[in-house]
Design a protein around this motif. Structure first.
Motif, PDB file in Angstrom:
ATOM      1  N   ASP A  11      23.903 -74.491  -2.248  1.00 54.26           N
ATOM      2  CA  ASP A  11      23.454 -73.656  -1.139  1.00 54.26           C
ATOM      3  C   ASP A  11      22.789 -72.412  -1.705  1.00 54.26           C
ATOM      4  O   ASP A  11      23.200 -71.898  -2.747  1.00 54.26           O
ATOM      5  CB  ASP A  11      24.635 -73.217  -0.262  1.00 54.26           C
ATOM      6  N   SER A  12      21.778 -71.934  -1.013  1.00 48.09           N
ATOM      7  CA  SER A  12      21.106 -70.715  -1.438  1.00 48.09           C
ATOM      8  C   SER A  12      20.572 -69.985  -0.216  1.00 48.09           C
ATOM      9  O   SER A  12      20.238 -70.609   0.796  1.00 48.09           O
ATOM     10  CB  SER A  12      19.946 -71.052  -2.382  1.00 48.09           C
ATOM     11  N   TYR A  13      20.458 -68.667  -0.342  1.00 43.43           N
ATOM     12  CA  TYR A  13      19.858 -67.887   0.731  1.00 43.43           C
ATOM     13  C   TYR A  13      18.351 -67.848   0.548  1.00 43.43           C
ATOM     14  O   TYR A  13      17.830 -67.956  -0.576  1.00 43.43           O
ATOM     15  CB  TYR A  13      20.434 -66.476   0.764  1.00 43.43           C
ATOM     16  N   GLU A  14      17.688 -67.690   1.660  1.00 43.50           N
ATOM     17  CA  GLU A  14      16.235 -67.564   1.617  1.00 43.50           C
ATOM     18  C   GLU A  14      15.825 -66.434   0.688  1.00 43.50           C
ATOM     19  O   GLU A  14      16.467 -65.394   0.642  1.00 43.50           O
ATOM     20  CB  GLU A  14      15.723 -67.213   3.030  1.00 43.50           C
ATOM     21  N   GLY A  15      14.741 -66.645  -0.037  1.00 40.21           N
ATOM     22  CA  GLY A  15      14.208 -65.612  -0.895  1.00 40.21           C
ATOM     23  C   GLY A  15      14.801 -65.575  -2.289  1.00 40.21           C
ATOM     24  O   GLY A  15      14.280 -64.878  -3.165  1.00 40.21           O
ATOM     25  N   GLN A  16      15.875 -66.326  -2.497  1.00 39.73           N
ATOM     26  CA  GLN A  16      16.497 -66.339  -3.821  1.00 39.73           C
ATOM     27  C   GLN A  16      15.830 -67.373  -4.718  1.00 39.73           C
ATOM     28  O   GLN A  16      15.166 -68.300  -4.252  1.00 39.73           O
ATOM     29  CB  GLN A  16      17.987 -66.647  -3.701  1.00 39.73           C
ATOM     30  N   PRO A  76      11.310 -70.718  -7.272  1.00 32.98           N
ATOM     31  CA  PRO A  76      11.297 -69.271  -7.023  1.00 32.98           C
ATOM     32  C   PRO A  76      11.294 -68.963  -5.528  1.00 32.98           C
ATOM     33  O   PRO A  76      10.594 -69.612  -4.760  1.00 32.98           O
ATOM     34  CB  PRO A  76       9.984 -68.825  -7.664  1.00 32.98           C
ATOM     35  N   ARG A  77      12.081 -68.011  -5.113  1.00 32.60           N
ATOM     36  CA  ARG A  77      12.053 -67.503  -3.736  1.00 32.60           C
ATOM     37  C   ARG A  77      12.021 -68.634  -2.706  1.00 32.60           C
ATOM     38  O   ARG A  77      11.020 -68.863  -2.016  1.00 32.60           O
ATOM     39  CB  ARG A  77      10.861 -66.581  -3.536  1.00 32.60           C
ATOM     40  N   VAL A  78      13.118 -69.355  -2.617  1.00 30.88           N
ATOM     41  CA  VAL A  78      13.152 -70.509  -1.725  1.00 30.88           C
ATOM     42  C   VAL A  78      13.070 -70.081  -0.258  1.00 30.88           C
ATOM     43  O   VAL A  78      13.488 -68.988   0.125  1.00 30.88           O
ATOM     44  CB  VAL A  78      14.424 -71.363  -1.954  1.00 30.88           C
ATOM     45  N   SER A  79      12.531 -70.990   0.535  1.00 32.73           N
ATOM     46  CA  SER A  79      12.475 -70.797   1.975  1.00 32.73           C
ATOM     47  C   SER A  79      13.218 -71.944   2.652  1.00 32.73           C
ATOM     48  O   SER A  79      13.640 -72.894   1.980  1.00 32.73           O
ATOM     49  CB  SER A  79      11.024 -70.760   2.456  1.00 32.73           C
ATOM     50  N   LEU A  80      13.374 -71.843   3.963  1.00 29.33           N
ATOM     51  CA  LEU A  80      14.106 -72.880   4.695  1.00 29.33           C
ATOM     52  C   LEU A  80      13.481 -74.257   4.483  1.00 29.33           C
ATOM     53  O   LEU A  80      14.181 -75.275   4.466  1.00 29.33           O
ATOM     54  CB  LEU A  80      14.134 -72.546   6.181  1.00 29.33           C
ATOM     55  N   SER A  81      12.177 -74.288   4.301  1.00 24.69           N
ATOM     56  CA  SER A  81      11.484 -75.565   4.137  1.00 24.69           C
ATOM     57  C   SER A  81      11.749 -76.217   2.781  1.00 24.69           C
ATOM     58  O   SER A  81      11.315 -77.348   2.552  1.00 24.69           O
ATOM     59  CB  SER A  81       9.976 -75.368   4.312  1.00 24.69           C
ATOM     60  N   ASP A  82      12.443 -75.527   1.911  1.00 21.80           N
ATOM     61  CA  ASP A  82      12.819 -76.121   0.615  1.00 21.80           C
ATOM     62  C   ASP A  82      14.135 -76.894   0.710  1.00 21.80           C
ATOM     63  O   ASP A  82      14.572 -77.503  -0.277  1.00 21.80           O
ATOM     64  CB  ASP A  82      12.948 -75.037  -0.458  1.00 21.80           C
ATOM     65  N   THR A  83      14.758 -76.882   1.866  1.00 22.07           N
ATOM     66  CA  THR A  83      15.968 -77.668   2.078  1.00 22.07           C
ATOM     67  C   THR A  83      15.610 -79.143   1.953  1.00 22.07           C
ATOM     68  O   THR A  83      14.805 -79.668   2.713  1.00 22.07           O
ATOM     69  CB  THR A  83      16.573 -77.389   3.469  1.00 22.07           C
ATOM     70  N   ALA A  84      16.208 -79.789   0.962  1.00 22.28           N
ATOM     71  CA  ALA A  84      15.835 -81.171   0.634  1.00 22.28           C
ATOM     72  C   ALA A  84      16.791 -81.683  -0.437  1.00 22.28           C
ATOM     73  O   ALA A  84      17.663 -80.959  -0.906  1.00 22.28           O
ATOM     74  CB  ALA A  84      14.397 -81.233   0.125  1.00 22.28           C
ATOM     75  N   VAL A  85      16.585 -82.929  -0.822  1.00 23.97           N
ATOM     76  CA  VAL A  85      17.318 -83.487  -1.956  1.00 23.97           C
ATOM     77  C   VAL A  85      16.374 -83.504  -3.153  1.00 23.97           C
ATOM     78  O   VAL A  85      15.205 -83.896  -3.024  1.00 23.97           O
ATOM     79  CB  VAL A  85      17.820 -84.919  -1.661  1.00 23.97           C
ATOM     80  N   TYR A  86      16.880 -83.062  -4.290  1.00 21.97           N
ATOM     81  CA  TYR A  86      16.074 -82.979  -5.507  1.00 21.97           C
ATOM     82  C   TYR A  86      16.620 -83.949  -6.542  1.00 21.97           C
ATOM     83  O   TYR A  86      17.813 -83.977  -6.821  1.00 21.97           O
ATOM     84  CB  TYR A  86      16.096 -81.541  -6.043  1.00 21.97           C
ATOM     85  N   LEU A 109      19.992 -79.576  -1.687  1.00 20.71           N
ATOM     86  CA  LEU A 109      19.847 -78.120  -1.597  1.00 20.71           C
ATOM     87  C   LEU A 109      19.732 -77.711  -0.141  1.00 20.71           C
ATOM     88  O   LEU A 109      18.888 -78.238   0.585  1.00 20.71           O
ATOM     89  CB  LEU A 109      18.613 -77.655  -2.363  1.00 20.71           C
ATOM     90  N   THR A 110      20.571 -76.791   0.251  1.00 17.68           N
ATOM     91  CA  THR A 110      20.507 -76.235   1.601  1.00 17.68           C
ATOM     92  C   THR A 110      20.161 -74.758   1.488  1.00 17.68           C
ATOM     93  O   THR A 110      20.876 -74.002   0.823  1.00 17.68           O
ATOM     94  CB  THR A 110      21.847 -76.385   2.346  1.00 17.68           C
ATOM     95  N   VAL A 111      19.068 -74.376   2.118  1.00 17.17           N
ATOM     96  CA  VAL A 111      18.662 -72.973   2.127  1.00 17.17           C
ATOM     97  C   VAL A 111      19.124 -72.350   3.434  1.00 17.17           C
ATOM     98  O   VAL A 111      18.822 -72.863   4.521  1.00 17.17           O
ATOM     99  CB  VAL A 111      17.145 -72.829   1.970  1.00 17.17           C
ATOM    100  N   ILE A 112      19.841 -71.254   3.296  1.00 13.92           N
ATOM    101  CA  ILE A 112      20.460 -70.590   4.444  1.00 13.92           C
ATOM    102  C   ILE A 112      19.640 -69.364   4.829  1.00 13.92           C
ATOM    103  O   ILE A 112      19.225 -68.606   3.951  1.00 13.92           O
ATOM    104  CB  ILE A 112      21.892 -70.164   4.088  1.00 13.92           C
ATOM    105  N   PRO A 113      19.436 -69.158   6.129  1.00 14.09           N
ATOM    106  CA  PRO A 113      18.648 -67.986   6.556  1.00 14.09           C
ATOM    107  C   PRO A 113      19.326 -66.671   6.156  1.00 14.09           C
ATOM    108  O   PRO A 113      20.547 -66.595   6.121  1.00 14.09           O
ATOM    109  CB  PRO A 113      18.589 -68.116   8.086  1.00 14.09           C
TER     110      PRO A 113
END
Lengths: 113, 112
Positions: A11-16, A76-86, A109-113
């Motif tokens: 999990d990651s927050y947006e922008g990280q 770099p700097r993930v956004s909600l649209s980067d939520t996916a399986v890698y 990967l789940t990107v959290i707002p």
């Protein structure tokens, strides 16, 4: 065929910046490391490929240490649209035909707002 | 830009029936891969072709067969369908010796 091991989920927050590490202890000399991204109900999409050191494109960076037994995909700097399986794939360019593109267990990967 | 085309996009079949999935690779791509992806699962490699010859074989059941034709399109033939064959089937294509494969939108097969 080199076996790959990745974390099941992150999990990651947006922008990280997000780093996903893949272990491939029995990588062979001729093997390349390739990462794919997959959204639900869509085909995987190529992200980046490397052999050693560092590779960067407009989407991600790939870090490969000298022993090549692991690799790290950096987003770099993930956004909600980067939520996916890698997926991390390890395989060689075939001399005689298609390459080995075997998918193991990817990292969700789940990107959290 | 042209992408990998798969047809049909959706298919519903009954048990023991036969299904044929088609894949049209990106122009000039000479390598085709087939994958099966069940719900919540990772893509499982089935089979690949290079220049119309089978290259690698993965976990493809004996009930399935595939070939690549002279125009480089490929077909996956599935017989004696079972409920467990219900999945998304992806085709991908690439240039010779490239590990950058381009995937189609997939065919969703439902066996009832």
């Amino acid at each position: 065929l080199a076996k790959t091991t990745q974390p099941i989920s992150m999990d990651s927050y947006e922008g990280q910046e997000v780093n996903i590490t893949c272990s491939h202890n029995n990588i062979a000399t001729n093997d390349y490391i390739t990462w794919y991204q997959q959204f639900p109900s869509q085909g995987p999409r190529f992200i980046i490929q490397g052999y050693k050191t560092k590779v960067t494109n407009e989407v991600a960076s790939l870090f490969i240490p000298a022993d090549r037994k692991s690799s790290t995909l950096s987003l770099p700097r993930v956004s909600l649209s980067d939520t996916a399986v890698y997926y991390c794939l390890v395989g060689r360019h075939s001399q005689t035909g298609a390459n080995n593109l075997f998918f193991g267990t990817g990292t969700r990967l789940t990107v959290i707002p | 830009a042209a992408g990998v085309i798969q047809s049909p996009r959706h298919l519903i079949k009954e048990k023991r029936e036969t299904a044929t999935l088609k894949c049209y690779p990106i122009p000039r791509h000479d390598t085709v891969y087939w994958y099966q992806q069940g719900p919540g699962q990772d893509p499982q490699f089935l089979i690949s072709f290079y220049e119309k010859m089978q290259s690698d074989k993965g976990s493809i059941p004996d009930r399935f067969s595939a070939q690549q034709f002279s125009d480089y399109h490929s077909e996956l033939n599935m017989s004696s369908l079972e409920l467990g064959d219900s999945a998304l089937y992806f085709c991908a294509s690439s240039l010779y010796r490239s590990t950058e494969a381009f995937f189609g939108q997939g065919t969703r097969l439902t066996v009832v």
